[in-house]
Design a protein around this motif. Structure first.
Motif, short mmCIF file in Angstrom:
data_model
loop_
_atom_site.label_atom_id
_atom_site.label_comp_id
_atom_site.label_asym_id
_atom_site.label_seq_id
_atom_site.Cartn_x
_atom_site.Cartn_y
_atom_site.Cartn_z
N SER A 123 0.68 -1.31 -0.27
CA SER A 123 0.06 0.19 -0.19
C SER A 123 0.90 1.27 0.18
CB SER A 123 -1.07 -0.42 1.31
OG SER A 123 -2.08 1.14 1.39
N ASP A 124 1.85 1.49 1.39
CA ASP A 124 2.41 2.56 0.77
C ASP A 124 3.79 2.61 -0.22
OD1 ASP A 124 2.28 3.41 4.08
OD2 ASP A 124 4.01 2.52 4.55
N PHE A 125 4.03 1.77 -0.83
CA PHE A 125 4.83 1.62 -2.87
C PHE A 125 3.04 2.41 -3.97
CE2 PHE A 125 5.04 -0.06 -6.87
CZ PHE A 125 6.43 0.66 -6.78
N ILE A 126 2.07 1.56 -3.10
CA ILE A 126 1.04 2.40 -4.84
C ILE A 126 0.75 3.32 -4.23
CG2 ILE A 126 -1.57 2.10 -5.17
CD1 ILE A 126 -0.55 -1.19 -4.81
N LYS A 127 1.03 3.83 -2.87
CA LYS A 127 0.68 5.31 -2.75
C LYS A 127 1.66 6.13 -2.98
CE LYS A 127 -1.09 4.80 1.81
NZ LYS A 127 -0.80 4.90 3.31
N TYR A 128 2.98 5.93 -3.31
CA TYR A 128 4.39 6.85 -3.18
C TYR A 128 4.05 6.61 -5.10
CZ TYR A 128 9.12 7.01 -4.95
OH TYR A 128 10.19 8.23 -5.93
N ALA A 129 3.91 5.79 -5.41
CA ALA A 129 3.66 5.64 -7.41
C ALA A 129 2.98 6.57 -7.35
CB ALA A 129 3.96 4.38 -8.16
N VAL A 130 1.99 6.25 -7.23
CA VAL A 130 0.67 7.16 -7.70
C VAL A 130 0.63 8.86 -7.39
CG1 VAL A 130 -1.56 7.88 -6.93
CG2 VAL A 130 -0.81 6.07 -7.24
N THR A 131 1.37 8.81 -6.07
CA THR A 131 1.59 10.54 -6.03
C THR A 131 3.09 11.03 -6.79
OG1 THR A 131 1.01 10.16 -3.36
CG2 THR A 131 2.67 11.90 -3.96
N LEU A 132 4.17 10.08 -6.65
CA LEU A 132 4.81 10.46 -7.59
C LEU A 132 4.23 11.02 -9.07
CD1 LEU A 132 8.32 10.27 -8.86
CD2 LEU A 132 7.93 8.86 -9.40
N THR A 133 3.92 9.44 -9.85
CA THR A 133 2.61 10.20 -11.62
C THR A 133 2.04 11.22 -11.64
OG1 THR A 133 3.33 7.88 -11.73
CG2 THR A 133 1.46 8.77 -13.25
N LEU A 134 1.25 11.42 -10.11
CA LEU A 134 0.28 12.94 -10.38
C LEU A 134 1.23 14.08 -10.26
CD1 LEU A 134 -2.41 11.44 -8.31
CD2 LEU A 134 -2.44 11.99 -10.45
N GLY A 135 2.29 13.64 -9.50
CA GLY A 135 3.19 14.90 -9.44
C GLY A 135 4.10 15.11 -10.61
N GLN A 136 4.11 14.12 -11.32
CA GLN A 136 4.93 14.47 -12.35
C GLN A 136 3.80 14.73 -13.92
OE1 GLN A 136 6.40 10.46 -13.51
NE2 GLN A 136 9.01 10.98 -12.61
N ILE A 137 2.43 14.18 -13.37
CA ILE A 137 1.65 14.72 -14.57
C ILE A 137 1.12 16.26 -13.85
CG2 ILE A 137 -1.15 14.48 -15.12
CD1 ILE A 137 -0.21 12.16 -14.57
N MET A 138 1.20 16.35 -13.17
CA MET A 138 0.97 18.01 -13.10
C MET A 138 2.11 19.25 -13.19
SD MET A 138 -1.39 17.33 -9.33
CE MET A 138 -0.62 19.05 -8.72
N MET A 139 3.56 18.24 -13.13
CA MET A 139 4.29 19.39 -13.78
C MET A 139 3.95 19.33 -14.84
SD MET A 139 5.92 20.62 -10.81
CE MET A 139 7.79 21.22 -11.50
N GLU A 140 4.34 18.29 -15.96
CA GLU A 140 4.36 18.73 -17.55
C GLU A 140 3.12 20.07 -17.49
OE1 GLU A 140 5.32 19.49 -20.86
OE2 GLU A 140 6.26 18.79 -18.94
N LYS A 141 1.60 19.89 -16.79
CA LYS A 141 0.33 20.53 -17.22
C LYS A 141 0.78 22.07 -16.90
CE LYS A 141 -2.92 17.54 -16.98
NZ LYS A 141 -4.44 16.68 -16.63
#
Length: 107
Positions: free
Chosen positions: A34-52
């Motif tokens: 669960s911690d890994f998945i939270k991290y992976a989702v947060t990282l991915t969302l952060g990257q998407i938000m930065m690109e936008k």
């Protein structure tokens, strides 16, 4: 600071991914799947938000950026929006640190 309310989500992953996640847990990188998945989702969302944000930044003039910044500051000072920067900053710094570790970058 706003309280974080967590919601359960079911995720199906291929066995080889679960194996890799479990290896990271065994190495002490994460406490649980669960911690890994939270991290992976947060990282991915952060990257998407930065690109936008980068794409959006290309479309506004410096004058518009200053006006939006001033408007956001007024909302923050009036209490219309909550100052979450320290929490967001901590999360982004942790994501950056973990990302560098995963890429093998030096600390």
């Amino acid at each position: 600071m706003a309280q974080v309310v967590e919601h359960p989500v079911s995720v199906r992953l291929p066995k080889y991914l679960i194996k890799k996640i479990d290896e990271l847990i065994k190495e002490g990188e994460f406490k649980s799947r669960s911690d890994f998945i939270k991290y992976a989702v947060t990282l991915t969302l952060g990257q998407i938000m930065m690109e936008k944000a980068r794409e959006k930044a290309k479309t506004i003039t410096p004058e518009e950026a200053r006006a939006r910044s001033k408007q956001a500051l007024q909302k923050l000072l009036s209490g219309e929006i909550e100052d979450e920067w320290p929490e967001v900053k901590d999360i982004l710094e942790e994501i950056d640190k973990r990302w560098k570790e995963l890429k093998g970058a030096k600390k």
